[in-house]
Every structure is written in structure tokens, then in C-alpha cells.
Design an enzyme around this catalytic site. Structure first.
Site, PDB file in Angstrom:
ATOM      1  CE1 TYR A 121     -43.240  20.646 -34.395  1.00  0.00           C
ATOM      2  CE2 TYR A 121     -41.497  22.138 -35.072  1.00  0.00           C
ATOM      3  CZ  TYR A 121     -42.448  21.741 -34.142  1.00  0.00           C
ATOM      4  OH  TYR A 121     -42.587  22.411 -32.963  1.00  0.00           O
ATOM      5  CG  HIS A 131     -43.197  24.699 -36.731  1.00  0.00           C
ATOM      6  ND1 HIS A 131     -43.181  25.133 -35.421  1.00  0.00           N
ATOM      7  CD2 HIS A 131     -44.205  23.793 -36.811  1.00  0.00           C
ATOM      8  CE1 HIS A 131     -44.127  24.505 -34.741  1.00  0.00           C
ATOM      9  NE2 HIS A 131     -44.763  23.700 -35.558  1.00  0.00           N
TER      10      HIS A 131
END
Ligand SMILES: [Ca+2]
Ligand SMILES: [Ca+2]
Ligand SMILES: [Ca+2]
Ligand SMILES: [Mg+2]
Ligand SMILES: [Mg+2]
Ligand SMILES: [Mg+2]
Ligand SMILES: [Mg+2]
Lengths: 734, 734
Positions: B260, B417
Site C-alpha cells: 500500500y 490492512h
């Protein structure tokens, strides 16, 4: 000033076996100007200088393969062979001294030895546990001996001949007839060992024995070998020439399969070279219409895009034409054949040569930029001594980006290394397996795995029919897994037609694998303009006198993207069966097809594949994975998609399509869906089978095959669903 | 004549956002002389010429990701951005016309749109199903708009600003506070979208909103996002700067993980570049001690030898620094940082540049051969806004043939996440995984797999503790799998010492994953002179207030060569458990260790690996394979070796050694056996843990770690089995 190759003259002076006096003189002229030859020579020198510095070690034989004495004796023959060559080319006596001193140690030890203490082989050797390795020893050592023969005093060659070499040759032949007289790659090594040392010693009795085998009086004709092969070949012939006559087809296909052909090519070619040098009147390279040269081409054609052999029968995956034995074989084929420039490109990739006239010629050819690409195209290679015992068919499609290769096996049994895999196939894309043949179950030379030998699972799994992409009736292998029955039969070629590169067809029949049942498979490689890659049509027709269960597995790799049927996944896994290989498959999922056309999609190596098949609504679909009943973890845990159908007469009609790819960097999935919507059987009878393929583009294709007339001149008319199809030849596609 | 870069001047004329007037003039001077820049430009031109020929298509929004309208709007913003650049550099008005006409269509459609009809996102967009994609649109389109701003008549910019851009910016921010105000990579895109268009329109209200977030009055502070993240960051800050402050550690590590971070780097860097061009007084590249430039370095260090990101937290394997967003980010980091020549070698591998001043500088640097290798060495990257919430530790060993990388994760939770993977590790050799972190469970953009979105198995498997190479107590995940609890805690760095390249040590503690239990893992990379490759010591100490079951899995790949214990293989397979990820593992084999040191050997990618571990005689060893309870075949069928022990206080002491390789062409198995004979625990207490390693060479090594004193100046004495060990610092190895 003489840039021309000097004419080859026959000479009685040594070396005259593989390296010849003329070759040595040619090599000396070119040295320093032939990069690949120079590099190979310099590597050999480095290796042997190190060995000489380390000293000679000839231990009393004791160990199995992988063990110390085994490994040492292997190193010894390899080092002697290279040292002999170095002596001839570089003229430095230290190499001759090294060979001589080692030979004297062997000669001293030899008379003290019985058979090797390890009892595992039916044909125990002297220096090794099996005569095969002893034959390897003699094949290499003969070459070394030839290189120093003239340098040795006559009393020393007399001594070595009498004490070591002649007794050793007799040991490998007369004293071990079960080994020496077979038609089998092992025996070829034995024949060649005896033949080469015979040529070196000018002992024609040995040469005749090598060429034609032992006198029949010495052999018990009823005996079988421990690995299931017969001692004597069908026609009662034996020896080197019988091993050329029988297992090689006129196309150069070797019935044991490419893996063992690769292993046998070295003795075949090296003896042929020696015979050509010393007995040119035999015209060995013209024997059986030039079968040795054809064998080299056949072998190269039996590789994927990486040069790795198709794993037909027993074959360890990853073995390729980069193996040293094929460097020699290819060099010899180039030099004694027609100097085909295509062979040079393979030699260039091999990046080393044999240190003799043939290797020099190859290295010079490469240096002089004569190499042309070796493009593998579609080819059918017949099996059987006369080429009438089935074949291996290969359909290929090559463009600038992709190569596809479809390999179908409709051969004979393939001797003791054969698998029960009639009409099986495998599919390759750019050297990667899309649908695999399992290969053998063995980790060659990995000692932890049964000393590197064949594993039990080779019989319980790898040879079994269910291990292959072909039909299994009632969970019983072809020929009921009986070697003798399998060996009496073979599949029949039906159609092989690659005249249209966009619609290539091969088709074969097998009527003996199951009594009362006829099998007929047709495989087609289609290249549609609108699609980037070709797809494969697979029509497997079954015709029986009663209802049976038929399983048709496809051994894919990778991740399921869409299973295409209502798969029930059990909460605990059991094996798919209890024997014939089924005991090794976990049943991961099953379900009814519930549809007339089912599509299974998977992703492997970042590429998408689809299998679209015309199912019956009550077909069972099984997803299986290898690995059950595998207490020593010998099997790979590979997956399978299996269609199971109960029927008397039926056709399995399937299209396999590579249709997209995934890029994890851009995270784009191109062509994640098949271009094919549906596959349906339009017609199936003794005379014709027809299928339709509905494309996503809303177009429809129809493929029809004539099942009982392989003539390309016959005219056909078939009416299906009110539509009349008319064509000439074996098949229709439009 | 002017080879020197013209001084950057601030100008109110457009373009002045990413591409500037000065840059355009510099680029024009160099054009044709900067190969990588020229090639990138020519590819963009080819692409956009094709798009222009195809015509403009601005469909009414309708589809989910992967669908037609989604894909078209994505293509539109990407094409506009490139067309804007082409207009500036090539001066051809057709590119400006293309951007203008498309913008006018968007402006016409915009007022007619409600939120996107697809209801799946908590923050539905206008042109797309989620605001994230709408923000992507605005980030790229702002750049295109800037490039044609001065070319447009004022009435047209007024119209576009009023009808399209200002309302769109308000929509993404004020009208969608739950999206805009988070600390999350998605929100960064939102902030940057609003900020960039603010800079283009000289609308400072938008720029301030982008930098500092919405006024708090507009937000309900108690609400959570649908993916489990919090709307507002701990300190009540929001906006671009909060997204720099909070998720980035002072070392540039981004708490969500490299996958990410890679995605967020583009908006972070592109907005920084724009701010540097228009508001240099902000000194954005110096913000938080230069965290943006450090982030670029951190990200490059979080890759394997192929440039692929270590799959920490949610990460799709295969994503690498070749992704386009990192081309931009790296170019910007090079140009606005210190022009580090190491970055040029990465840019060279990327083989394309951003079409602005930064890309020009990179292309010129490469052309002028300024590139130096980017050598990844051992590094520890702290986690947490202040760098005090654990870290990722990487130990590396590089020589000319091999690179080894050991990655240990002792960070905070990593926002939504994050995985429950405290003290987990993975091990790499030359860019291949030896022991893996599973990554995420998702096939991004593969529509057949849940529309390309996260799969259910991401929660039931990939995030679970058992999916990682770390300790699981009583089959319950860390923090009992509770996100809020996990987010309040983090592991603690204990030792990171790479001062001795032959004995590199990292050690960390986790005292909150299980209440009443303390976990402490020490990992060491050892390079012995006599061994070709380094090996890894893994000491996992567990200290609890009562007896528990502890599982320690190792997720290897490939084929078992020797299991090293009496493995019972069941005739039917059941799952290892019923929840917490255990339901996805088939129990393929189990057995008691029955020994004090057990060795497990496997073969993968033609290389041999050994795991030698000091077991208790009644430890259970489990061999498991992923794939149970997976009705949609979403999981990979990867294997695991699991040590299971019931204990209150114990230490798992293991050595992992890459020790050989197999060549299927020569059929040689080099180093098939481990060089390590035995591993034993010599001592284990609150103060010290010691293990011994018996080598095949008959030598013994001892490693001791101080468990409660991380000072490198402390002196230690420990007597074990009558032997006194004395050392200074955290550890002993000899
Ligand atoms: Ca025989
Ligand atoms: Ca291959
Ligand atoms: Ca990699
Ligand atoms: Mg097979
Ligand atoms: Mg029959
Ligand atoms: Mg993970
Ligand atoms: Mg605790």
C-alpha cells in the site's frame, strides 16, 4: 598455409579410435582460433591439472551409487579420458603418465576382484554395483588407452591387454550374458565397451561380439531380466547392430523414449565414430538408412522450447539436450552427417564441444557463423523396428512470441521403461507444461530417496494409466498393467496431417488396451486469425461391447479461477480408489456436470487457460490431487481435472485454450475469460464424429472427422441438424 | 550553448504544477538526446495518437471495477494526463483540443450525476463506484488541466472550474468526510486530488483543506469505516500532512506495508512536487526530517532481489518497483532529493521516466552514466509516527552469486490492512521465497474471483496468525484477532546488530499478543567461512503463566526429501482445526519427534534446504497443506512444517540452512545433506538462552543471547555444562 582439412587416412597407429592422428594435427593448426573448442580444452586442462595435483585414488570397490568408491571410480574414467585427449593435443607427458599409472593400479587390482559386494543388481559389476557402470568405465577408458597406446612400451600394453582389458571385456560379455545380450540401453553400453576396447587392441573377436552379440549357445533363452525386459530380442538377434535394428524406428525414434535415448546416444555415436574411423567399410552411419543420424534429429525434436525432453515413459524432467552425452552425439552427427547448419545452433547453445575432429568441425562452423536456427516444427516419429508400431505425434505452432507443442503418444510399450499410457498427450507453451505427463518417480542420484534409484511409486503411480491424460476404463490400467501383454501390442496411427498450418490433425486408435473396447483419439491444433494463440481440440471416442466407467483426467498446474460446475468439497479427504494409482489421488471435490458444456479455467505462471468440454448432464467431475498413500513423500502434489462417465459408446469432446495472462505489476488481467463459449457434440458414429465450437464472437466452428477412412482423397457428405457438410479428405473445419 | 539547467522560477503562468514552463523549455533543448526520456515520450505519443483516432467516449457511470464504464473512465484520465504533457512538449494543439473536448463532456455530465449506482462502497463516487477511483481521476486530470489552462479562453476555465472542478473537489471532501478525513492511503488520494485541483485553480481554500483536512465540525468522530479503520487519527489530525505524520515512521516505513505504500507513493510524491513548485515556502521535502525521500529508500529496501515487495500485511505477490507509480515517485525523489546515483540504477531497470523535469534529470543522469548500483544491505525500519512502535528488521547477506534476505516483522498492527503476525518472518534467496509469508487472498482485477476484490479467505486465512511463520498459542490468533486491541499494541525492538557481517542479530519481544504470555524471538544470520551460504538461527522463547499449546509453522515450498521423524500419514485427511485459519489446513502427516534434534530436508527450485530443530521428545510434528474448507478454490495449496509443543516456558531453537542444489541435466545432487548435524538448547532462562550447533565437520558452535540486557557494553558470564562463556555485548557466537 593449409587451411583445408587434411584428408582422413586410415592408420594403424594410435590414436585411431575417436581422436585420430589426423584430427590431432588439424586441431593443433586451429588451436587458439576456435573459441568454443579452445574454451572446452582449457576447462578440461584445468580440471585434469587439479586431479593430477590431487593424486591417483583407485579404491577397493565397496559402495552403492552415490557412495565414495562408486563416485571415485566414475571420476577416474572421466579423468583418464580427458587426460588422454590432453596428452595428444598438448603433448605434455604428464597426462600420459597419469593415465598409465592409474591403469596399472586398475590392472593390479582387477585379478583380485570378484563381483561387486553390493547384491542389488541382476548383473553385478567389478568396480561398480552393476555392469552398466563398469561398461561406462570401459567406454571412457578405452579412449584414454588409445591415446597413450603408442606411447606405452609394448610390454606394458601386452600386460594391460592380458591382465585387465581382455578379461574385463569377457567379464562384461561372456560372463554376464543376461546383461550383454539384451536389447536395452544398458546392453548397448556393454556392447560398445567391448567393441571399443576390441578396436583399441585390434582384437576382432571382441569387435564381432560387440556387433552381433554372444553366441546363442551361451544364453538361456527362457529367462527374463529383473526389470521386466526379455533377455533376447524377438528375432533372436543381439549386440550393437540388434540394438540399432530393434528399438530404433526408421524415423530414429527409440522405443524406450527420449530420456533413455539420450543416455544411449553416447555409446551409439561414439562407437559409430570409432567404427567409421577404423572400419569405414561397415558404413555404419548409413546403416538402416542412416538411422543414427535420424536418431539425433528425432531426439532434438522430442524437446520442448527449452531443449528439455518430453517425459515419455520413464524420464526425469529437466533433462535436456545440454547434457554432455548429447554434445558428443551432436558433434559426431554433424561431422559424419551432412554438416547441417541447424545443428550448429544447438551446439552453440550447448557451448562446448567434443575434443576431436567432430568437435573441431563444429567449433569452426560456429566461429565461421554457419549456424542456422533449429526450428522445431510438427513431426510424427514412427515407433517399431519397421516403423509400423504406432508413433509419437507432435503438433507445433510457432510465432514470434509463442510456441505451442502438443505431444501424443500412440506407440508400442517401450520396453521395460514403458508406461501404460496409450493415446495419452501433453501440452506445452514456450517450454512450460500446460497439461503434463508426470514422468518417472525417482530422484536420480538423490541418496535420501532410495539411494537415488527408482521409487516404489514409479510402479504404483508413474507407470499407471491414471497418471496420464488418457482414458481409464473401470479404474483398470491399459493391458491390465501386464508388461508382456503390453509388449505384444501397440496403438495404430490413423491420421497425421499437418498440411494446413492452421488446422493440424493427428488421430490414432487403440483396440487392445481393453478387450471389448476400442479407443480412438483425435487431437487438432487450430489457429484462428482472431485469436492470439492456437487452441486444441481433443475428441476421444470410446466404443465398447458393454457399459463401463470411463475416466479422462487432465493434469493441469496452478490455481483454479473458475471450476465451472457445482463442486462439492468434502470436509475430509479420501483417496479416489484403492489401487492402480487411484490410491494416490485425493478426491478434493466432485459434482455432476449438470450441463451440456462445462468450462474449467485456471491460472498458471501468470497465464490463463480454459478447458471447455461437451459433458453429459450426469457426468461426474472430479478434482483430485496427488499425494495420498505416500508415506515417504515421494510424489509431487499435482492437481487433476477428471471427467467420469458411464457409457458404452461415447465421445469426450474438449477444447483446451490458452487465453490470457496476468501481470502482477500492472495488475491487469488480459483475456481472463476464454474466447470459447461452448463445445457440443453434433454427431458421433462409427463413421463420423462432429463437434461445434461457439466462440464469444458469436461465430460457430464445426470440426468433423472421418472415423473409418483416412484417405485424403475420399469425399464425404454428412447431414447434421438439417445442415449438410461436404468435404474431401479426412476432416472438415469451418 | 546553455548546458546548465536554467534556474527554477516561480511563475503564475501554467503549467506550473508538475510539468513547469521551465521544465518544458529544458526538455525541448534535450529532446532527441536523452534515450529513456525520448522513448517514454514516443510511447506516450503513439498511445495518445491512437486514442485520439478512436475518439472521445465519456459514458454514463454504471459498472463496477473491471466493467466497461469503469475501464473507460480510467483510460480517459490517463489519456488526458498524457495528452496534456504532449501538448506542452510537442506543441501540437490536437492534444489540447482532445483534453478540452473531453473535459467539456465531463462538465456537461457532472451536474446530472448522483452518487454511482453501485452500492458496494461506504464512499460511493461519481464516475466510479468508490471515491478512491474518482480521486485517481482528479489527480491525473488536474495535471492535464494545468497543461492546457493558459491555452483555454478564460470563460472556459471559469466554466470548468465552476461546473466541474470545484463541485467535484467539494464532493470528494465536504460531502464525503468519512472518506476524506481518514488516515489511510485512500484518503491520501482524496487529499491530493483536492489539493492539486486547488493549486491549478489557485483556490487556496481547497489547498488548505487538502493539507489539513476538513474542519472537525463536519465529522462524526465515533464512526468507523466499513473496512475496520478509524475515521479520525489518534491525534485528531487529518489531511495530507496527517497522512505523512501518522502512518510514516521517521525511517519512512509506512505502517500499512510496502504494497500500500507503493500505491500511496504516487499521490504523496506528485503533490509534494506540485507543492514544491507552487509553494516552495512549505519545504515539503524537508517535512518530518525529509520523510518522503526516506520513504522512497525504505520502499526500495523492502523488496527482494527481483525488486518485488516483501508481502507484509495485505500484499499481492509479484508487485514490484517496476510499477508506474514508482517510476514517478523515484524520479521525483531523485530530482528533489540529493540526486543519489543509486536511484539511477533502479530507474535504468524501470526503463521509463516521468515526462517532467524530474524524469528529464533521471534520463540525463542515466545517459551520462552517473548510475551506481543500488545495493540492498541489512536495515531496520522503525514503525510508528515517532518510530517507537516496533520495526521491520531485514538481515541480508550478498556475495557475487547469492543474496539472502531475512525479513522479520515486529511492528504495530498496520491499520486495516494489517495481519495478526507478530514476530513472523520470511526468508529469501536470490528473490525466491524459501520460507514464505502468504500475502493477501485476492486476485486483483480477476473478475471471476469476487470481482477482483478481497476474498473471504483474506480474513479466514491470510490475516490469521497460523498463516504466518510465528507462534500461535492454543490455536487462537494474536490479540484474539481483534483489530481494536491489535491497533493499541505493537511489538518491541530488542536488538538489531549488524556490525558483524558474519553474525547479524535481530531480536524482538511481543508481550501483548496473548495476555499472560511473553514472546521473544531472536533471529541470526550466520556466515561460516567453510559454508557456501549463510544459515539462519531462529530462537523463539515463550514464557507463560500457565501451560499452553504452542504451534510454530514454517511455510516452505517444494518436495520433501527427508521428513526426519516417524510420520504417520492418515488414509483420509481432515482439517487441522475448525477455526482461526486452522480449518483451511489439511493434516497430511503427524508424529512425535522422538528425538532431541530433528532435521527436515526439502528440495525447491532445484535447491536443497534443511531445517534442524531442537525438539522435545514429545513434541508433535505436523505436516500440513493449505486448501481445506475452500469451496471456491481461492487458496494456494502450499505446505507447512509445524512444531507443536505443550509448555509453560520453553524455547524453540531452529537452524535453517540452504545447503545444496540439484542439476537435472548432469543429474548431480551437490550438498544434498545439511552441513548441520544437530541443534540443541544448552540453556534457557529469563536472562540467557543458549544453543549449540554441531556441524558435520565435527566442530561445534554456540550462540548465546542475553534476554534482559540489550546493551552492547554489558559484560556477561554464563556457565553451561561446566563450560564458562564470557563475552561483552548482547550475544555470543563461537
Ligand atoms: Ca531382450
Ligand atoms: Ca521446459
Ligand atoms: Ca521474487
Ligand atoms: Mg508417463
Ligand atoms: Mg479392443
Ligand atoms: Mg501476512
Ligand atoms: Mg503478555
Amino acid at each position: 598455409s593449409s587451411k583445408k582439412k587434411s584428408p582422413e587416412v586410415i592408420s594403424d597407429s594410435h590414436p585411431n579410435l575417436i581422436l585420430t592422428q589426423n584430427a590431432v594435427s588439424d586441431i593443433k593448426k586451429e588451436l587458439g582460433n576456435v573459441p568454443i573448442f579452445d574454451a572446452t580444452l582449457s576447462k578440461a586442462k584445468e580440471e585434469i591439472d587439479k586431479a593430477i595435483a590431487k593424486g591417483i585414488d583407485v579404491p577397493i570397490p565397496k559402495d552403492m551409487a552415490g557412495g565414495y568408491t562408486h563416485t571415485q571410480h566414475k571420476a577416474n574414467y572421466s579423468n583418464m579420458q580427458k587426460a588422454g585427449v590432453l596428452f595428444q593435443i598438448l603433448g605434455d607427458e604428464k597426462y600420459a603418465v597419469y593415465v598409465r599409472d592409474m591403469l596399472l593400479q586398475y590392472a593390479e587390482m582387477y585379478p583380485t576382484l570378484g563381483r561387486h559386494p553390493q547384491p542389488r543388481s541382476y548383473a553385478r559389476g567389478k568396480f561398480f554395483w552393476q555392469c552398466l557402470n563398469d561398461s561406462n568405465w570401459l567406454v571412457y577408458t578405452s579412449q584414454a588407452y588409445d591415446c597413450i597406446y603408442d606411447w606405452l612400451p609394448k610390454e606394458q600394453t601386452d600386460y594391460l591387454n592380458k591382465t585387465l582389458f581382455r578379461p574385463y571385456a569377457d567379464f562384461l560379455s561372456i560372463e554376464t550374458p543376461q546383461y550383454f545380450n539384451r536389447v536395452h540401453n544398458h546392453s548397448t553400453w556393454g556392447n560398445v565397451a567391448v567393441g571399443l576396447i576390441g578396436l583399441v587392441m585390434d582384437d576382432d573377436e571382441l569387435v564381432q561380439r560387440a556387433l552381433y552379440g554372444l553366441s546363442k549357445d551361451d544364453v538361456d533363452l527362457t529367462k527374463k531380466d529383473n526389470d521386466g525386459g526379455f533377455i533376447y530380442d524377438k528375432d533372436g538377434k543381439a549386440g550393437f547392430l540388434a540394438n540399432l535394428d530393434q528399438p530404433f524406428s526408421p524415423d530414429g525414434f527409440y522405443t524406450e523414449g527420449p530420456y533413455y535415448q539420450r543416455y544411449a546416444m553416447y555409446p551409439f555415436m561414439i562407437f559409430a565414430e570409432a567404427l567409421q574411423n577404423k572400419k569405414p567399410e561397415l558404413k555404419i552411419f548409413e546403416y538402416k538408412d542412416g538411422v543414427l543420424l535420424k536418431a539425433m534429429d528425432a531426439l532434438l525434436n522430442l524437446t520442448d522450447a527449452d531443449g528439455e525432453f518430453f517425459p515419455l515413459n520413464d524420464c526425469q524432467k529437466g533433462m535436456s539436450y545440454y547434457t554432455t552425452s548429447l554434445v558428443s552425439a551432436l558433434n559426431i552427427a554433424y561431422y559424419y552427417g551432412n554438416q547441417k547448419p541447424e545443428l550448429l545452433s544447438v551446439a552453440k547453445a550447448q557451448n562446448k564441444v567434443q575434443l576431436d575432429a567432430s568437435g573441431l568441425a563444429v567449433a569452426m562452423g560456429i566461429r565461421d557463423e554457419k549456424a542456422k536456427p533449429f526450428v522445431k516444427t510438427s513431426i510424427e516419429l514412427s515407433d517399431g523396428a519397421n516403423g509400423d508400431e504406432g508413433a509419437v505425434g507432435i503438433l507445433r505452432y510457432n510465432d514470434s512470441l509463442n510456441t505451442m507443442a502438443l505431444v501424443m503418444k500412440y506407440t508400442g510399450q517401450g520396453l521395460s521403461h514403458g508406461h501404460y499410457d496409450k493415446l495419452s498427450f501433453s501440452l506445452y507453451e514456450n517450454g512450460e507444461e500446460i497439461l503434463q505427463d508426470y514422468g518417472l518417480s525417482r530422484y536420480v542420484n538423490v541418496e535420501q530417496k532410495n539411494g537415488g534409484g527408482y521409487l516404489k511409486e514409479n510402479k504404483t503411480w508413474a507407470k499407471q494409466t491414471i497418471a496420464h491424460n488418457t482414458i481409464i476404463q473401470d479404474e483398470v490400467p491399459h493391458f491390465n498393467g501386464d508388461f508382456a501383454t503390453g509388449s505384444k501390442n501397440h496403438s495404430e496411427k490413423y491420421i497425421y496431417d499437418v498440411s494446413n498450418a492452421k488446422v493440424q490433425v493427428m488421430s490414432a486408435k487403440e483396440n487392445n488396451a481393453y478387450s471389448g473396447t476400442d479407443l480412438h483419439r483425435t487431437m487438432v491444433m487450430i489457429k484462428e486469425e482472431a485469436l492470439e494463440k492456437p487452441f486444441v481440440i481433443d475428441m476421444f471416442r470410446v466404443n465398447s461391447d458393454k457399459t463401463h466407467q470411463f475416466d479422462l483426467p487432465y493434469y493441469y498446474f496452478g490455481q483454479i479461477i473458475a471450476e465451472g460446475f457445482e463442486a462439492k468439497t468434502p470436509s475430509s479427504l479420501s483417496a479416489l480408489g484403492s489401487k492402480n494409482g487411484y490410491q494416490h489421488l485425493w478426491k478434493e471435490a466432485s459434482g455432476k456436470s449438470n450441463t451440456e458444456s462445462l468450462q474449467f479455467t485456471w491460472l498458471n505462471n501468470r497465464k490463463f487457460y480454459g478447458l471447455t468440454t461437451a459433458t453429459k448432464t450426469d457426468d461426474t467431475i472430479l478434482l483430485a490431487r496427488l499425494g495420498a498413500n505416500d508415506p515417504k513423500f515421494n510424489l509431487r502434489n499435482d492437481p487433476a481435472f477428471i471427467i467420469r462417465r458411464n457409457a458404452k459408446e461415447t465421445i469426450f469432446a474438449t477444447v483446451i485454450e490458452p487465453h490470457g495472462n496476468y501481470n502482477p505489476v500492472t495488475e491487469k488481467a488480459d483475456g481472463a475469460y476464454s474466447e470459447i463459449k461452448e463445445v457440443k457434440v453434433l454427431f458421433n458414429s462409427e463413421k463420423y464424429s462432429a463437434l461445434s465450437i461457439d466462440l464469444k464472437s458469436e461465430e460457430q466452428r464445426v470440426f468433423i472427422i472421418s472415423n473409418d477412412n483416412a484417405s485424403d482423397k475420399a469425399s464425404h457428405i454428412l447431414e447434421v441438424n438439417g445442415h449438410t457438410y461436404q468435404w474431401k479428405g479426412t476432416h472438415y473445419y469451418n
